[in-house]
Motif scaffolding. Structure first.
Motif, PDB file in Angstrom:
ATOM      1  N   LEU A 104       0.788  -1.234   0.000  1.00  0.00           N
ATOM      2  CA  LEU A 104       0.000   0.000   0.000  1.00  0.00           C
ATOM      3  C   LEU A 104       0.822   1.287   0.000  1.00  0.00           C
ATOM      4  O   LEU A 104       0.288   2.354   0.257  1.00  0.00           O
ATOM      5  N   VAL A 105       2.115   1.203  -0.268  1.00  0.00           N
ATOM      6  CA  VAL A 105       2.960   2.402  -0.200  1.00  0.00           C
ATOM      7  C   VAL A 105       3.302   2.879  -1.609  1.00  0.00           C
ATOM      8  O   VAL A 105       3.895   2.149  -2.402  1.00  0.00           O
ATOM      9  N   ARG A 106       2.900   4.107  -1.900  1.00  0.00           N
ATOM     10  CA  ARG A 106       3.236   4.757  -3.162  1.00  0.00           C
ATOM     11  C   ARG A 106       4.114   5.969  -2.839  1.00  0.00           C
ATOM     12  O   ARG A 106       4.105   6.482  -1.727  1.00  0.00           O
ATOM     13  N   PHE A 107       4.850   6.428  -3.855  1.00  0.00           N
ATOM     14  CA  PHE A 107       5.657   7.626  -3.629  1.00  0.00           C
ATOM     15  C   PHE A 107       5.814   8.407  -4.917  1.00  0.00           C
ATOM     16  O   PHE A 107       5.581   7.915  -6.017  1.00  0.00           O
ATOM     17  N   SER A 108       6.209   9.637  -4.733  1.00  0.00           N
ATOM     18  CA  SER A 108       6.599  10.519  -5.812  1.00  0.00           C
ATOM     19  C   SER A 108       7.623  11.481  -5.228  1.00  0.00           C
ATOM     20  O   SER A 108       8.032  11.330  -4.076  1.00  0.00           O
ATOM     21  N   SER A 109       7.998  12.469  -5.993  1.00  0.00           N
ATOM     22  CA  SER A 109       8.934  13.468  -5.485  1.00  0.00           C
ATOM     23  C   SER A 109       8.498  14.841  -5.950  1.00  0.00           C
ATOM     24  O   SER A 109       7.769  14.989  -6.945  1.00  0.00           O
ATOM     25  N   GLU A 110       8.937  15.821  -5.226  1.00  0.00           N
ATOM     26  CA  GLU A 110       8.646  17.203  -5.596  1.00  0.00           C
ATOM     27  C   GLU A 110       9.198  17.487  -6.990  1.00  0.00           C
ATOM     28  O   GLU A 110       8.562  18.151  -7.801  1.00  0.00           O
ATOM     29  N   ARG A 111      10.342  16.915  -7.264  1.00  0.00           N
ATOM     30  CA  ARG A 111      10.979  17.096  -8.559  1.00  0.00           C
ATOM     31  C   ARG A 111      10.075  16.581  -9.691  1.00  0.00           C
ATOM     32  O   ARG A 111       9.930  17.218 -10.723  1.00  0.00           O
ATOM     33  N   ALA A 112       9.474  15.398  -9.495  1.00  0.00           N
ATOM     34  CA  ALA A 112       8.577  14.828 -10.503  1.00  0.00           C
ATOM     35  C   ALA A 112       7.342  15.709 -10.668  1.00  0.00           C
ATOM     36  O   ALA A 112       6.949  16.042 -11.790  1.00  0.00           O
ATOM     37  N   LEU A 113       6.745  16.072  -9.545  1.00  0.00           N
ATOM     38  CA  LEU A 113       5.526  16.879  -9.608  1.00  0.00           C
ATOM     39  C   LEU A 113       5.787  18.230 -10.263  1.00  0.00           C
ATOM     40  O   LEU A 113       4.957  18.716 -11.036  1.00  0.00           O
ATOM     41  N   ASP A 114       6.940  18.825  -9.964  1.00  0.00           N
ATOM     42  CA  ASP A 114       7.289  20.112 -10.578  1.00  0.00           C
ATOM     43  C   ASP A 114       7.440  19.996 -12.094  1.00  0.00           C
ATOM     44  O   ASP A 114       7.228  20.965 -12.815  1.00  0.00           O
ATOM     45  N   SER A 115       7.818  18.799 -12.575  1.00  0.00           N
ATOM     46  CA  SER A 115       7.975  18.617 -14.024  1.00  0.00           C
ATOM     47  C   SER A 115       6.685  18.123 -14.676  1.00  0.00           C
ATOM     48  O   SER A 115       6.673  17.804 -15.857  1.00  0.00           O
ATOM     49  N   GLY A 116       5.595  18.044 -13.884  1.00  0.00           N
ATOM     50  CA  GLY A 116       4.305  17.641 -14.429  1.00  0.00           C
ATOM     51  C   GLY A 116       4.067  16.138 -14.425  1.00  0.00           C
ATOM     52  O   GLY A 116       3.075  15.662 -14.963  1.00  0.00           O
ATOM     53  N   ASP A 117       4.957  15.368 -13.818  1.00  0.00           N
ATOM     54  CA  ASP A 117       4.822  13.909 -13.767  1.00  0.00           C
ATOM     55  C   ASP A 117       4.103  13.532 -12.480  1.00  0.00           C
ATOM     56  O   ASP A 117       4.655  13.657 -11.397  1.00  0.00           O
ATOM     57  N   ASP A 118       2.866  13.051 -12.588  1.00  0.00           N
ATOM     58  CA  ASP A 118       2.116  12.666 -11.399  1.00  0.00           C
ATOM     59  C   ASP A 118       2.008  11.138 -11.261  1.00  0.00           C
ATOM     60  O   ASP A 118       1.093  10.618 -10.640  1.00  0.00           O
ATOM     61  N   THR A 119       2.968  10.428 -11.834  1.00  0.00           N
ATOM     62  CA  THR A 119       3.011   8.969 -11.748  1.00  0.00           C
ATOM     63  C   THR A 119       3.132   8.530 -10.289  1.00  0.00           C
ATOM     64  O   THR A 119       3.920   9.089  -9.527  1.00  0.00           O
ATOM     65  N   GLN A 120       2.341   7.523  -9.917  1.00  0.00           N
ATOM     66  CA  GLN A 120       2.461   6.910  -8.596  1.00  0.00           C
ATOM     67  C   GLN A 120       3.475   5.769  -8.690  1.00  0.00           C
ATOM     68  O   GLN A 120       3.225   4.776  -9.359  1.00  0.00           O
ATOM     69  N   TRP A 121       4.593   5.914  -8.055  1.00  0.00           N
ATOM     70  CA  TRP A 121       5.577   4.841  -8.016  1.00  0.00           C
ATOM     71  C   TRP A 121       5.256   3.986  -6.801  1.00  0.00           C
ATOM     72  O   TRP A 121       4.914   4.509  -5.741  1.00  0.00           O
ATOM     73  N   GLN A 122       5.368   2.677  -6.942  1.00  0.00           N
ATOM     74  CA  GLN A 122       5.056   1.778  -5.831  1.00  0.00           C
ATOM     75  C   GLN A 122       6.331   1.314  -5.155  1.00  0.00           C
ATOM     76  O   GLN A 122       7.287   0.910  -5.819  1.00  0.00           O
ATOM     77  N   ILE A 123       6.317   1.384  -3.819  1.00  0.00           N
ATOM     78  CA  ILE A 123       7.389   0.763  -3.042  1.00  0.00           C
ATOM     79  C   ILE A 123       7.119  -0.731  -3.071  1.00  0.00           C
ATOM     80  O   ILE A 123       5.997  -1.180  -2.836  1.00  0.00           O
TER      81      ILE A 123
END
Length: 151
Positions: free
Chosen positions: A109-128
């Motif tokens: 149930l753990v997903r992550f992203s980064s500020e860097r991704a969001l700032d570049s318009g990438d809202d992909t949910q990466w799964q741990i």
């Protein structure tokens, strides 16, 4: 290790977007789990300027002489966002290992992203990964950074 291991970023850990309440987290529950696992953890409650709800700032030593700092909040009831500020892939992976086994009800149930991704318009949910150890998790976080470099 790759060059991505040296990049510092703000990471956001959260439940799957389509199941935002999957963690059933409260800020108080987060603090309890964090301080049970890391007795030397520093925590400080404050009110969020955005929604007026309670958030907690924290600093914790995830490995000897490896500290991470962040903020845990529940933007909506039982939902969660845990932000690590200025963390490397290794630091984020160590924290994610604890998160996966010490806080969330199921390791998938753990997903992550980064500020860097969001700032570049990438809202992909990466799964741990639901399994594996530190090296496997570090590789997933480093892959996230490398994917951003390729864009």
């Amino acid at each position: 290790m790759s060059a991505a291991d040296d990049i510092r970023s703000t990471f956001l850990f959260h439940p799957p977007v389509d199941d935002a309440a999957a963690w059933q987290m409260t800020v108080e529950g987060f603090v309890h789990a964090l301080t049970a696992a890391f007795p030397e953890a520093f925590t400080k409650y404050r009110n969020s300027g955005l929604r007026g709800n309670s958030v907690v700032d924290f600093e914790v030593e995830v490995q000897p002489e490896m500290w991470v700092e962040g903020v845990a909040s529940t933007p909506v009831e039982n939902s969660a966002v845990i932000t690590l500020v200025g963390a490397t892939s290794a630091e984020a992976a160590h924290f994610a290992l604890w998160l996966r086994s010490g806080l969330v009800p199921r390791p998938d149930l753990v997903r992550f992203s980064s500020e860097r991704a969001l700032d570049s318009g990438d809202d992909t949910q990466w799964q741990i990964l639901a399994g594996g150890g530190f090296e496997e998790l570090r590789a997933v976080v480093a892959e996230h950074h490398e994917a951003l470099e390729d864009e």
